[in-house]
Each structure stands twice: as C-alpha cells, then as structure tokens.
Design a protein around this motif. Structure first.
Motif, PDB file in Angstrom:
ATOM      1  N   LEU A 182       0.835  -1.209   0.000  1.00 31.63           N
ATOM      2  CA  LEU A 182       0.000   0.000   0.000  1.00 31.63           C
ATOM      3  C   LEU A 182       0.866   1.254   0.000  1.00 31.63           C
ATOM      4  O   LEU A 182       0.515   2.265  -0.608  1.00 31.63           O
ATOM      5  N   ILE A 183       2.015   1.180   0.666  1.00 28.46           N
ATOM      6  CA  ILE A 183       2.944   2.320   0.674  1.00 28.46           C
ATOM      7  C   ILE A 183       3.484   2.539  -0.739  1.00 28.46           C
ATOM      8  O   ILE A 183       3.534   3.670  -1.213  1.00 28.46           O
ATOM      9  N   THR A 184       3.855   1.440  -1.396  1.00 28.46           N
ATOM     10  CA  THR A 184       4.366   1.533  -2.763  1.00 28.46           C
ATOM     11  C   THR A 184       3.325   2.165  -3.687  1.00 28.46           C
ATOM     12  O   THR A 184       3.657   2.954  -4.560  1.00 28.46           O
ATOM     13  N   ALA A 185       2.056   1.827  -3.451  1.00 25.88           N
ATOM     14  CA  ALA A 185       0.970   2.396  -4.256  1.00 25.88           C
ATOM     15  C   ALA A 185       0.557   3.781  -3.756  1.00 25.88           C
ATOM     16  O   ALA A 185      -0.375   4.371  -4.288  1.00 25.88           O
ATOM     17  N   ASP A 186       1.236   4.268  -2.721  1.00 22.08           N
ATOM     18  CA  ASP A 186       0.959   5.586  -2.141  1.00 22.08           C
ATOM     19  C   ASP A 186      -0.479   5.705  -1.647  1.00 22.08           C
ATOM     20  O   ASP A 186      -1.156   6.706  -1.877  1.00 22.08           O
ATOM     21  N   LEU A 187      -0.937   4.647  -0.947  1.00 22.96           N
ATOM     22  CA  LEU A 187      -2.313   4.636  -0.461  1.00 22.96           C
ATOM     23  C   LEU A 187      -2.438   4.797   1.049  1.00 22.96           C
ATOM     24  O   LEU A 187      -3.549   4.924   1.552  1.00 22.96           O
ATOM     25  N   VAL A 188      -1.334   4.738   1.760  1.00 24.04           N
ATOM     26  CA  VAL A 188      -1.376   4.901   3.216  1.00 24.04           C
ATOM     27  C   VAL A 188      -0.307   5.899   3.638  1.00 24.04           C
ATOM     28  O   VAL A 188       0.683   6.084   2.940  1.00 24.04           O
ATOM     29  N   PRO A 189      -0.500   6.529   4.782  1.00 24.45           N
ATOM     30  CA  PRO A 189       0.437   7.575   5.204  1.00 24.45           C
ATOM     31  C   PRO A 189       1.709   7.073   5.882  1.00 24.45           C
ATOM     32  O   PRO A 189       2.440   7.850   6.454  1.00 24.45           O
ATOM     33  N   TYR A 190       1.980   5.769   5.838  1.00 23.49           N
ATOM     34  CA  TYR A 190       3.188   5.230   6.448  1.00 23.49           C
ATOM     35  C   TYR A 190       4.353   5.322   5.473  1.00 23.49           C
ATOM     36  O   TYR A 190       4.170   5.550   4.295  1.00 23.49           O
ATOM     37  N   THR A 191       5.554   5.057   5.988  1.00 28.02           N
ATOM     38  CA  THR A 191       6.731   4.986   5.124  1.00 28.02           C
ATOM     39  C   THR A 191       7.307   3.573   5.200  1.00 28.02           C
ATOM     40  O   THR A 191       6.987   2.815   6.123  1.00 28.02           O
ATOM     41  N   HIS A 192       8.154   3.241   4.239  1.00 29.06           N
ATOM     42  CA  HIS A 192       8.793   1.921   4.250  1.00 29.06           C
ATOM     43  C   HIS A 192       9.642   1.742   5.512  1.00 29.06           C
ATOM     44  O   HIS A 192       9.706   0.651   6.067  1.00 29.06           O
ATOM     45  N   SER A 193      10.265   2.804   5.975  1.00 31.63           N
ATOM     46  CA  SER A 193      11.084   2.683   7.184  1.00 31.63           C
ATOM     47  C   SER A 193      10.209   2.462   8.425  1.00 31.63           C
ATOM     48  O   SER A 193      10.632   1.783   9.362  1.00 31.63           O
ATOM     49  N   ASP A 194       8.984   3.006   8.427  1.00 33.34           N
ATOM     50  CA  ASP A 194       8.046   2.732   9.531  1.00 33.34           C
ATOM     51  C   ASP A 194       7.751   1.233   9.605  1.00 33.34           C
ATOM     52  O   ASP A 194       7.774   0.630  10.687  1.00 33.34           O
ATOM     53  N   VAL A 195       7.477   0.649   8.454  1.00 34.79           N
ATOM     54  CA  VAL A 195       7.154  -0.782   8.408  1.00 34.79           C
ATOM     55  C   VAL A 195       8.378  -1.616   8.777  1.00 34.79           C
ATOM     56  O   VAL A 195       8.267  -2.585   9.528  1.00 34.79           O
ATOM     57  N   ALA A 196       9.544  -1.238   8.282  1.00 38.55           N
ATOM     58  CA  ALA A 196      10.764  -1.976   8.621  1.00 38.55           C
ATOM     59  C   ALA A 196      11.043  -1.904  10.118  1.00 38.55           C
ATOM     60  O   ALA A 196      11.426  -2.907  10.730  1.00 38.55           O
ATOM     61  N   ALA A 197      10.844  -0.746  10.721  1.00 37.49           N
ATOM     62  CA  ALA A 197      11.043  -0.607  12.168  1.00 37.49           C
ATOM     63  C   ALA A 197      10.048  -1.478  12.935  1.00 37.49           C
ATOM     64  O   ALA A 197      10.401  -2.086  13.957  1.00 37.49           O
ATOM     65  N   SER A 198       8.819  -1.557  12.444  1.00 35.73           N
ATOM     66  CA  SER A 198       7.816  -2.427  13.080  1.00 35.73           C
ATOM     67  C   SER A 198       8.224  -3.890  12.968  1.00 35.73           C
ATOM     68  O   SER A 198       8.090  -4.650  13.936  1.00 35.73           O
ATOM     69  N   ARG A 199       8.700  -4.282  11.793  1.00 39.74           N
ATOM     70  CA  ARG A 199       9.168  -5.660  11.617  1.00 39.74           C
ATOM     71  C   ARG A 199      10.297  -5.977  12.595  1.00 39.74           C
ATOM     72  O   ARG A 199      10.320  -7.027  13.219  1.00 39.74           O
ATOM     73  N   LEU A 200      11.230  -5.054  12.700  1.00 43.00           N
ATOM     74  CA  LEU A 200      12.368  -5.268  13.599  1.00 43.00           C
ATOM     75  C   LEU A 200      11.900  -5.421  15.045  1.00 43.00           C
ATOM     76  O   LEU A 200      12.373  -6.304  15.763  1.00 43.00           O
TER      77      LEU A 200
ATOM     78  N   ASP B  43      18.759  -8.611   8.666  1.00 48.16           N
ATOM     79  CA  ASP B  43      18.480  -8.040   7.340  1.00 48.16           C
ATOM     80  C   ASP B  43      17.653  -6.767   7.462  1.00 48.16           C
ATOM     81  O   ASP B  43      17.936  -5.766   6.789  1.00 48.16           O
ATOM     82  N   ILE B  44      16.658  -6.789   8.306  1.00 51.66           N
ATOM     83  CA  ILE B  44      15.810  -5.609   8.501  1.00 51.66           C
ATOM     84  C   ILE B  44      16.626  -4.485   9.143  1.00 51.66           C
ATOM     85  O   ILE B  44      16.486  -3.315   8.767  1.00 51.66           O
ATOM     86  N   TYR B  45      17.489  -4.839  10.089  1.00 47.35           N
ATOM     87  CA  TYR B  45      18.346  -3.831  10.718  1.00 47.35           C
ATOM     88  C   TYR B  45      19.214  -3.148   9.668  1.00 47.35           C
ATOM     89  O   TYR B  45      19.360  -1.924   9.660  1.00 47.35           O
ATOM     90  N   ARG B  46      19.784  -3.943   8.770  1.00 48.32           N
ATOM     91  CA  ARG B  46      20.617  -3.372   7.696  1.00 48.32           C
ATOM     92  C   ARG B  46      19.773  -2.516   6.752  1.00 48.32           C
ATOM     93  O   ARG B  46      20.243  -1.500   6.245  1.00 48.32           O
TER      94      ARG B  46
END
Length: 170
Positions: A60-78, A92-95
């Motif tokens: 959804l971020i790639t499609a620009d449909l939500v106000p999050y960023t890729h780094s927000d999602v990566a931080a959540s994954r971590l 990998d996520i940390y890197r």
C-alpha cells in the motif's frame, strides 16, 4: 470560433483532468488510511501473522495509499522480530533501516549464537528419533505393527526414544 481559444480550452481541460486525477488519488489515499485496520487488529494477531500484514502495508505504501513509510514498516518488523528466533531476518531488517554497511548490534549477534546453540542441543537430543524417522524400512515395519505411536516407541528399549525426545522433535 478563434483557434487560440480552442487551444486554451484544451489546456484547461487537461488541467482539469490532472486536477481530477490528483483529487482521486488523494481521495483514495484518504479512504485507504480511513479503513486501515492494521493498528486495530495487530494486537490480536499471532506474531507470525503480522509479517504478511506488514508486507501488505508495504504494498500500500508503494501504491501511495497509506500515510506510512517503508522505514516505519521496517522498524515495526524489527520490533516484532526481537523476541523471536528469526535473527538473520532481524539482521536483514536492521541493515535495511541502518544501511547495508551498518554494524550489527552485539545483542543481535549474541542472540544468534544462542539460537544456534539451542538448535544444536535440540538436534543432538533427537538424533535417535531422527534416525528412526529416516529409516523407511523400520518405520514402515513399526507402522504396520501399529507401534508408530508415542507409547509404543517409548516403551521399546531398543529404540532409545522417550516422550520428551518426540516432543522435542516436533
């Protein structure tokens, strides 16, 4: 009708179309953000079910449909990976967050060593049962005799398999 008027009229139409498209995109983004249930349902999901959900949010971020960023999602994954044994994925996520050349924190390296140590202990504890599972002839014989169950396997002294070993093997 003057030809210059027609050109201006066409330019206005194109501008209106571009404005309409921009408004539609903004409307879609607002709707997607309004109906985003990620924060509502995530506390009720199993930890491992969050990763596909975060992949979806990433799309959804790639499609620009939500106000999050890729780094927000990566931080959540971590953050979700910290208590798990998926240490390589966490690294990998940390890197991804810190840069490909970033030094991995010592606690992540220590956690990785502990995970591999525990894995080796489990493998060592299950060697006899693992060998039995890989021995097709013996396994087939035990199944045919109705002895391929925890009680029969653990009561057979020749097999050296206990209920604890079987539970560990799972």
């Amino acid at each position: 009708m003057d030809s210059s008027f027609v050109v201006v009229e066409k330019d206005l139409t194109m501008t209106d179309a571009a404005a309409s498209a921009a408004a539609a995109t903004a409307s879609s983004k607002a709707k997607a953000a309004e109906w985003d249930l990620t924060a509502s349902i995530s506390p009720h999901l199993d930890l491992h079910m969050m990763f596909p959900l975060l992949e979806y949010v990433d799309s959804l971020i790639t499609a620009d449909l939500v106000p999050y960023t890729h780094s927000d999602v990566a931080a959540s994954r971590l953050a979700l990976l910290r208590p798990t044994h998926m240490v390589d994925y966490a690294m990998d996520i940390y890197r991804e967050l810190s840069g490909a050349d970033a030094e991995i924190p010592k606690e992540m390296e220590a956690q990785k060593e502990e995970v591999f140590k525990k894995l080796e202990e489990l493998r060592t504890g299950c060697v006899k049962f693992d060998e039995l599972c890989r021995d097709d002839a013996e396994r087939t014989k035990l199944i045919a005799a109705g002895q391929w169950n925890v009680q029969s396997l653990s009561s057979n002294p020749n097999l050296d398999v206990t209920p604890a070993v079987i539970e560990t093997y799972r």
